[in-house]
Structure formats: C-alpha cells, structure tokens
Enzyme design. Structure first.
Site, PDB file in Angstrom:
ATOM      1  N   PRO A 238     -41.980  17.266  45.355  1.00  0.00           N
ATOM      2  CA  PRO A 238     -41.691  15.835  45.314  1.00  0.00           C
ATOM      3  C   PRO A 238     -42.044  15.246  43.957  1.00  0.00           C
ATOM      4  CG  PRO A 238     -43.727  16.229  46.505  1.00  0.00           C
ATOM      5  CD  PRO A 238     -43.170  17.575  46.137  1.00  0.00           C
TER       6      PRO A 238
ATOM      7  N   VAL B 254     -49.223  12.244  52.440  1.00  0.00           N
ATOM      8  CA  VAL B 254     -48.014  12.815  53.035  1.00  0.00           C
ATOM      9  C   VAL B 254     -48.276  13.259  54.471  1.00  0.00           C
ATOM     10  CG1 VAL B 254     -46.260  14.620  52.809  1.00  0.00           C
ATOM     11  CG2 VAL B 254     -47.162  13.487  50.766  1.00  0.00           C
TER      12      VAL B 254
ATOM     13  N   GLY C 247     -54.237  19.363  55.289  1.00  0.00           N
ATOM     14  CA  GLY C 247     -54.281  18.101  54.547  1.00  0.00           C
ATOM     15  C   GLY C 247     -53.626  16.959  55.288  1.00  0.00           C
TER      16      GLY C 247
ATOM     17  N   SER D  76     -54.740  14.395  56.783  1.00  0.00           N
ATOM     18  CA  SER D  76     -55.294  13.037  56.678  1.00  0.00           C
ATOM     19  C   SER D  76     -54.920  12.363  55.365  1.00  0.00           C
ATOM     20  CB  SER D  76     -56.820  13.076  56.831  1.00  0.00           C
ATOM     21  OG  SER D  76     -57.394  13.846  55.780  1.00  0.00           O
TER      22      SER D  76
ATOM     23  N   TYR E 203     -54.541  21.455  37.421  1.00  0.00           N
ATOM     24  CA  TYR E 203     -53.822  21.176  38.666  1.00  0.00           C
ATOM     25  C   TYR E 203     -52.406  21.729  38.604  1.00  0.00           C
ATOM     26  CZ  TYR E 203     -51.747  18.428  42.478  1.00  0.00           C
ATOM     27  OH  TYR E 203     -51.090  18.042  43.623  1.00  0.00           O
TER      28      TYR E 203
ATOM     29  N   LYS F 175     -55.615  -2.926  41.749  1.00  0.00           N
ATOM     30  CA  LYS F 175     -55.926  -3.824  40.635  1.00  0.00           C
ATOM     31  C   LYS F 175     -55.342  -5.215  40.855  1.00  0.00           C
ATOM     32  CE  LYS F 175     -56.522  -0.646  36.736  1.00  0.00           C
ATOM     33  NZ  LYS F 175     -56.016  -0.288  35.396  1.00  0.00           N
TER      34      LYS F 175
ATOM     35  N   HIS G 174     -53.587   7.739  41.817  1.00  0.00           N
ATOM     36  CA  HIS G 174     -52.388   7.768  40.990  1.00  0.00           C
ATOM     37  C   HIS G 174     -52.000   6.352  40.567  1.00  0.00           C
ATOM     38  CE1 HIS G 174     -51.940  11.857  42.790  1.00  0.00           C
ATOM     39  NE2 HIS G 174     -51.542  12.122  41.557  1.00  0.00           N
TER      40      HIS G 174
END
Length: 324
Positions: free
Chosen positions: A173, A22, A17, A19, A146, A197, A189
């Site tokens: 975290p 984190v 992961g 890319s 999840y 926005k 998130h």
C-alpha cells in the site's frame, strides 16, 4: 509465479497486528460489509504473543492452526522516528517477519498475505514505480532499516513458496491513514501527526506548525479501502509477486495540499507555518496502480476529502483513548 490450488480444509484466517491501523480497518469492514464468508477469524495483537520471539510465535500458531494468514504486525513509525532508530526498525522487523513466516510454514498455512510499504522502493528511480522495481537500488536513507526489512519479505515469499508449495505473497500500500492510526506527533506518520497538531493548535489558539516545506508528494490510501483490497487479495489474488495498492498517479498530492484538507476538515481558522528547518524526507514515491486496475477496474476509492473528514471526526470523538 502463481499460487497453487486452494486447500480443502475449512478456512481459518489469523491476522497479526490486528490492533493497528489496517487491522482495525479489516475488522470494521468484516463487521459492516461482510467480506469473506464461512471463515473463522483470529485477530492477534501484541498481548497474545511477542512475535519477536520464535517460541511465542510458533506457540500461538500451533494454538490456532490457521490455514491463512494476513501479516500486518510490524514496528512502524514516521519519518523522524525512523531517522533516529533505523537499527531498531531493521532488527525488530526482521525478527517479526522471519518468525511469522517460519511459523506459518511449520503449521502448513496455505496462503500468507504480508503487508509491505512503498518506502521499500529505490530512492533513485524512474516514475511511476511498479512492482518489478523493488530491488533495483537502495531505498531512501531516512528509513533504510524499516525499508530493507520489509523488502526482504518479497525474497522470503519467493523461497517459502518454492519450498512449501503454498502461496506467500504481499501487498504494497502507499501511505495509509484512517481511524485507529498512531496520532503521536513525533512517532506517527504525516497525516495523523497533522491531525493531532491541528486539533491542538485549534484548542490552544496557536498557529499550526507543519514540519518541512510541504513540497514532498504522496499518494494516500484510506485504511478502509486498503482493508477491502487486502481481503480481495486473500480471496482471489493468485500471484506470488506483490501488488501495489494505491490511488492513481493523478491523485498524488503535496504535503501542503494534504495539510489544507486537514485544516478544512477540522475547521481550523488560525495561521499555518511551515518549519523548513525540519527534514522533508523523500520527495516523492509515485506508484503505478496499473496492475491493481488490471485486476480491479471496478474498485472505487473513497474520495480523499471524505476519508479525511471521517478520520478527523473519529480522532476528535476518540481523543482521550486514541494512540497519541
């Protein structure tokens, strides 16, 4: 439970992961601050292997034969994405985690650091939450798929450590944000969604509409701080039991307060409206960083306003290519 002696082989770290939010932060910290010396790094993304498939996962592990793994790969999303796709979040993350940990076991990896989430903790609980409370009750219904998939990594870590004699551990975290996040308004998130926005509202001369009442409270950790702490865990943390990575309880803030910081960072002068027809999700997830502070009393977190300004500036400068 503690980790066994270190492996004598030259250290080779595979990051899944890489890319994502984190993963990119870890690469930035290594590039700018050094970090772990005399180490070969392999940064994997979804282009290198589909980690939902065991054959591809094992193949890429056999190709690189790492001694250490930082496992960040996951199907992730914001509140509303989770609410609509709980089954997918469960199944896809179960596949990914099981395949990565099994492949690590097969090739003799001596230490795996997996990244969990503070949503794994029970919804009905006392505060502050600490590392001993993971399995004390069901998580919030909004992201049950999840949360349970991530929670199961703690179980896997215990049995893999027991079976292999090696170190399988995890970090937890709190809400991470920073450059290279997913700024999609629907699937991202809360903070990256707010940043996008505000950017759009400012450009179009419209009010900023914040989903929910703004009252839920969160502890936010800057991705670069999370990266620095994960590298420390890789080098020095010797427990199989997980460790929470978080700012202090006193730094918890409401979504409304966080939105105000985003508005200030982006110099937005328009109206701010809270759409209370949208769900708030879990009200709070207050986590204790007592264990972290016992190990790292010296660690200095990036001030929230500074981290937010850097994140907003990055998004503005990279708007055309940012994930959104």
């Amino acid at each position: 439970m503690s980790c066994p002696d270190k492996d004598p082989r030259p250290m080779k770290v595979l990051v899944t992961g890489s890319s994502g939010l984190v993963g990119r932060a870890i690469q930035q910290v290594l590039s700018e601050e050094g970090g772990v010396k005399d180490v070969e790094w392999v940064f994997l993304s979804s282009k290198d292997a589909d980690l939902q498939k065991m054959d591809e996962t094992l193949s890429v592990f056999l190709k690189h034969t790492p001694t250490h793994v930082i496992h960040l790969a996951a199907m992730v999303g914001g509140l509303f994405d989770n609410m609509e796709n709980n089954l997918d979040f469960w199944r896809n993350n179960i596949y990914i985690n099981d395949n990565v940990l099994q492949a690590a076991y097969k090739v003799g990896v001596v230490k795996v650091v997996s990244c969990l989430s503070n949503c794994i903790f029970p919804d009905k609980t006392t505060y502050p939450i600490d590392e001993t409370m993971i399995h004390n009750g069901p998580p919030h219904d909004s992201n049950i798929g999840y949360a349970y998939a991530k929670r199961m990594i703690d179980v896997q870590n215990r049995v893999y450590s027991q079976e292999s004699g090696h170190c399988y551990t995890a970090v937890i975290p709190t809400t991470v944000f920073g450059p290279h996040d997913n700024f999609n308004i629907t699937t991202g998130h809360v903070l990256p969604g707010l940043i996008h926005k505000v950017y759009s509202a400012k450009k179009e001369g419209k009010p900023l509409v914040v989903w929910g009442s703004g009252s839920p409270r969160r502890q936010f950790i800057y991705s670069l701080d999370a990266a620095r702490l994960i590298l420390w865990v890789l080098k020095e943390y010797e427990e199989i039991h997980p460790i929470i990575l978080s700012v202090g309880e006193e730094d918890e803030m409401s979504i409304k307060e966080a939105a105000e910081v985003v508005v200030e960072a982006m110099d937005f002068k328009g109206e701010v409206v809270f759409d209370t027809s949208k769900s708030d999700g879990q009200f709070k997830k207050t986590a204790s960083n007592t264990k972290l502070r016992r190990y790292r009393p010296d660690f200095i977190f990036t001030p929230f306003k500074q981290a937010m300004k850097e994140t907003c500036d990055w998004f503005t400068a990279n708007y055309d290519t940012a994930r959104k």
